[in-house]
Scaffold this motif. Structure first.
Motif, PDB file in Angstrom:
ATOM      1  N   LYS A  73      -2.248  -4.358 -19.073  1.00 58.67           N
ATOM      2  CA  LYS A  73      -2.320  -3.172 -18.218  1.00 58.67           C
ATOM      3  C   LYS A  73      -1.242  -3.275 -17.145  1.00 58.67           C
ATOM      4  O   LYS A  73      -0.692  -4.353 -16.869  1.00 58.67           O
ATOM      5  CB  LYS A  73      -3.703  -3.035 -17.576  1.00 58.67           C
ATOM      6  N   SER A  74      -0.926  -2.121 -16.542  1.00 61.70           N
ATOM      7  CA  SER A  74       0.134  -2.093 -15.543  1.00 61.70           C
ATOM      8  C   SER A  74      -0.105  -0.952 -14.557  1.00 61.70           C
ATOM      9  O   SER A  74      -0.858  -0.016 -14.822  1.00 61.70           O
ATOM     10  CB  SER A  74       1.498  -1.920 -16.217  1.00 61.70           C
ATOM     11  N   ILE A  75       0.578  -1.065 -13.409  1.00 65.03           N
ATOM     12  CA  ILE A  75       0.466  -0.053 -12.368  1.00 65.03           C
ATOM     13  C   ILE A  75       1.850   0.183 -11.779  1.00 65.03           C
ATOM     14  O   ILE A  75       2.641  -0.754 -11.616  1.00 65.03           O
ATOM     15  CB  ILE A  75      -0.535  -0.505 -11.272  1.00 65.03           C
ATOM     16  N   LEU A  76       2.172   1.442 -11.512  1.00 63.62           N
ATOM     17  CA  LEU A  76       3.440   1.813 -10.882  1.00 63.62           C
ATOM     18  C   LEU A  76       3.135   2.396  -9.515  1.00 63.62           C
ATOM     19  O   LEU A  76       2.362   3.354  -9.399  1.00 63.62           O
ATOM     20  CB  LEU A  76       4.186   2.836 -11.739  1.00 63.62           C
ATOM     21  N   SER A  77       3.733   1.816  -8.477  1.00 62.64           N
ATOM     22  CA  SER A  77       3.509   2.259  -7.097  1.00 62.64           C
ATOM     23  C   SER A  77       4.840   2.583  -6.441  1.00 62.64           C
ATOM     24  O   SER A  77       5.910   2.174  -6.907  1.00 62.64           O
ATOM     25  CB  SER A  77       2.793   1.177  -6.285  1.00 62.64           C
ATOM     26  N   ARG A  78       4.767   3.298  -5.324  1.00 62.49           N
ATOM     27  CA  ARG A  78       5.960   3.629  -4.554  1.00 62.49           C
ATOM     28  C   ARG A  78       5.629   3.627  -3.069  1.00 62.49           C
ATOM     29  O   ARG A  78       4.481   3.834  -2.670  1.00 62.49           O
ATOM     30  CB  ARG A  78       6.514   4.993  -4.942  1.00 62.49           C
ATOM     31  N   PHE A  79       6.638   3.380  -2.256  1.00 57.60           N
ATOM     32  CA  PHE A  79       6.482   3.605  -0.819  1.00 57.60           C
ATOM     33  C   PHE A  79       7.834   3.936  -0.216  1.00 57.60           C
ATOM     34  O   PHE A  79       8.899   3.583  -0.748  1.00 57.60           O
ATOM     35  CB  PHE A  79       5.836   2.397  -0.122  1.00 57.60           C
ATOM     36  N   ASP A  80       7.798   4.669   0.890  1.00 57.19           N
ATOM     37  CA  ASP A  80       9.008   5.078   1.591  1.00 57.19           C
ATOM     38  C   ASP A  80       9.258   4.138   2.754  1.00 57.19           C
ATOM     39  O   ASP A  80       8.392   3.935   3.609  1.00 57.19           O
ATOM     40  CB  ASP A  80       8.874   6.521   2.098  1.00 57.19           C
ATOM     41  N   ILE A  81      10.444   3.564   2.785  1.00 54.81           N
ATOM     42  CA  ILE A  81      10.817   2.649   3.860  1.00 54.81           C
ATOM     43  C   ILE A  81      10.879   3.435   5.162  1.00 54.81           C
ATOM     44  O   ILE A  81      11.499   4.485   5.254  1.00 54.81           O
ATOM     45  CB  ILE A  81      12.181   2.001   3.557  1.00 54.81           C
ATOM     46  N   GLY A  82      10.232   2.936   6.185  1.00 51.14           N
ATOM     47  CA  GLY A  82      10.147   3.624   7.476  1.00 51.14           C
ATOM     48  C   GLY A  82       8.759   4.167   7.713  1.00 51.14           C
ATOM     49  O   GLY A  82       8.229   4.062   8.814  1.00 51.14           O
ATOM     50  N   GLU A  83       8.165   4.742   6.666  1.00 52.97           N
ATOM     51  CA  GLU A  83       6.784   5.209   6.790  1.00 52.97           C
ATOM     52  C   GLU A  83       5.802   4.098   6.451  1.00 52.97           C
ATOM     53  O   GLU A  83       4.683   4.068   6.959  1.00 52.97           O
ATOM     54  CB  GLU A  83       6.545   6.409   5.866  1.00 52.97           C
ATOM     55  N   TRP A  84       6.213   3.179   5.522  1.00 53.28           N
ATOM     56  CA  TRP A  84       5.432   2.000   5.172  1.00 53.28           C
ATOM     57  C   TRP A  84       4.035   2.364   4.660  1.00 53.28           C
ATOM     58  O   TRP A  84       3.061   1.693   4.934  1.00 53.28           O
ATOM     59  CB  TRP A  84       5.334   1.048   6.367  1.00 53.28           C
ATOM     60  N   LYS A  85       3.975   3.444   3.902  1.00 50.48           N
ATOM     61  CA  LYS A  85       2.735   3.839   3.253  1.00 50.48           C
ATOM     62  C   LYS A  85       2.974   3.901   1.755  1.00 50.48           C
ATOM     63  O   LYS A  85       3.942   4.512   1.309  1.00 50.48           O
ATOM     64  CB  LYS A  85       2.248   5.194   3.765  1.00 50.48           C
ATOM     65  N   SER A  86       2.085   3.279   0.986  1.00 49.07           N
ATOM     66  CA  SER A  86       2.276   3.222  -0.455  1.00 49.07           C
ATOM     67  C   SER A  86       1.312   4.165  -1.162  1.00 49.07           C
ATOM     68  O   SER A  86       0.279   4.567  -0.616  1.00 49.07           O
ATOM     69  CB  SER A  86       2.069   1.796  -0.962  1.00 49.07           C
ATOM     70  N   GLU A  87       1.668   4.522  -2.396  1.00 47.01           N
ATOM     71  CA  GLU A  87       0.790   5.320  -3.249  1.00 47.01           C
ATOM     72  C   GLU A  87       0.976   4.890  -4.693  1.00 47.01           C
ATOM     73  O   GLU A  87       2.052   4.422  -5.089  1.00 47.01           O
ATOM     74  CB  GLU A  87       1.077   6.811  -3.093  1.00 47.01           C
TER      75      GLU A  87
END
Length: 263
Positions: A73-87
């Motif tokens: 299994k796997s998961i793909l996440s992202r976050f924006d540098i500066g906001e430091w919030k992931s999804e």
């Protein structure tokens, strides 16, 4: 951190270093000062335990994407540098392997073809089977994707070797040997006799390119004379990749490629 397993790292700009740990923790450092700026979690510890085997990162502008793989299994996440919030972008019951980016589209290789993620609209699409030039569909894993400078797509697989997709349809029509049009053209070519001459010898065609090189089409290959003083030409034949040794036409395009027409 002696108590944690460091899996990956990335640098944004000149001064921001991000360390990615197995348990989902991310530490952010100022490289110019050598000081820790902050820490945060990509996801909670329960998810971290499920997806702890491998990590792959892709930095696009101010956004970091991360693939984390667990057992099947796997998961793909992202976050924006500066906001430091992931999804979480998506989870799958199979592995995801690597990233490629082209025209604001993120390509993600996986156990069943590849996924595309539009970084503007956030739309996900799955290409499970690859359409081959023969018209067949190929179901395969993809371990890596990359794009060349012409926009061609290169796909690395575990069991199917290296695959290539053209950036645009081929500009030629290919006729099989038993096609009626091919037979008609073949008969026309058989009746052709050399009408040009080069150095007092009959040839099919002569072309002088932008460098002053002479390309001479003959019935025994393509002859290249780089200098007027050359007594013997460089001869290009089927062993060099031509489909046929009977050369009917030569031309140079705007990018200085030489195009050759054969029987």
């Amino acid at each position: 951190r002696g108590d944690l397993n460091l899996q990956d790292l990335s640098v944004s700009g000149e001064n921001t270093l991000m360390l990615f740990y197995e348990n989902g923790l991310v530490e952010v450092f100022d490289l110019s000062k050598g000081t820790k700026m902050r820490e945060f979690r990509m996801f909670d510890e329960e998810l971290a335990d499920d997806y702890s085997e491998t990590s792959v990162l892709h930095l696009s502008g101010n956004t970091i994407f991360q693939i984390k793989n667990g057992h099947n299994k796997s998961i793909l996440s992202r976050f924006d540098i500066g906001e430091w919030k992931s999804e979480v972008v998506m989870r799958q019951p199979y592995f995801m392997s690597n990233f490629a980016e082209k025209d604001s589209i993120l390509y993600v290789g996986c156990a069943y073809g590849y996924w595309t993620y539009d970084m503007v609209t956030h739309k996900l699409d799955h290409v499970e089977k690859l359409e081959m030039a023969t018209g067949e569909e190929l179901a395969t894993d993809i371990n890596a994707i990359t794009f060349d400078l012409q926009g061609g797509m290169w796909v690395c697989t575990e069991k199917r070797g290296l695959l290539y997709a053209r950036p645009a349809p081929a500009p030629f029509n290919v006729y099989g040997l038993h096609n009626s049009r091919a037979l008609e053209l073949s008969r026309l070519m058989d009746r052709q006799h050399p009408r040009e001459s080069y150095r007092k010898k009959p040839v099919n065609c002569v072309y002088s390119d932008s460098r002053g090189w002479d390309w001479v089409g003959t019935r025994s290959g393509l002859h290249l004379y780089r200098h007027a003083s050359d007594n013997l030409p460089e001869v290009i034949t089927r062993k060099d990749g031509l489909l046929n040794n009977v050369i009917h036409s030569v031309i140079e395009d705007a990018s200085h490629n030489i195009w050759v027409g054969t029987s």
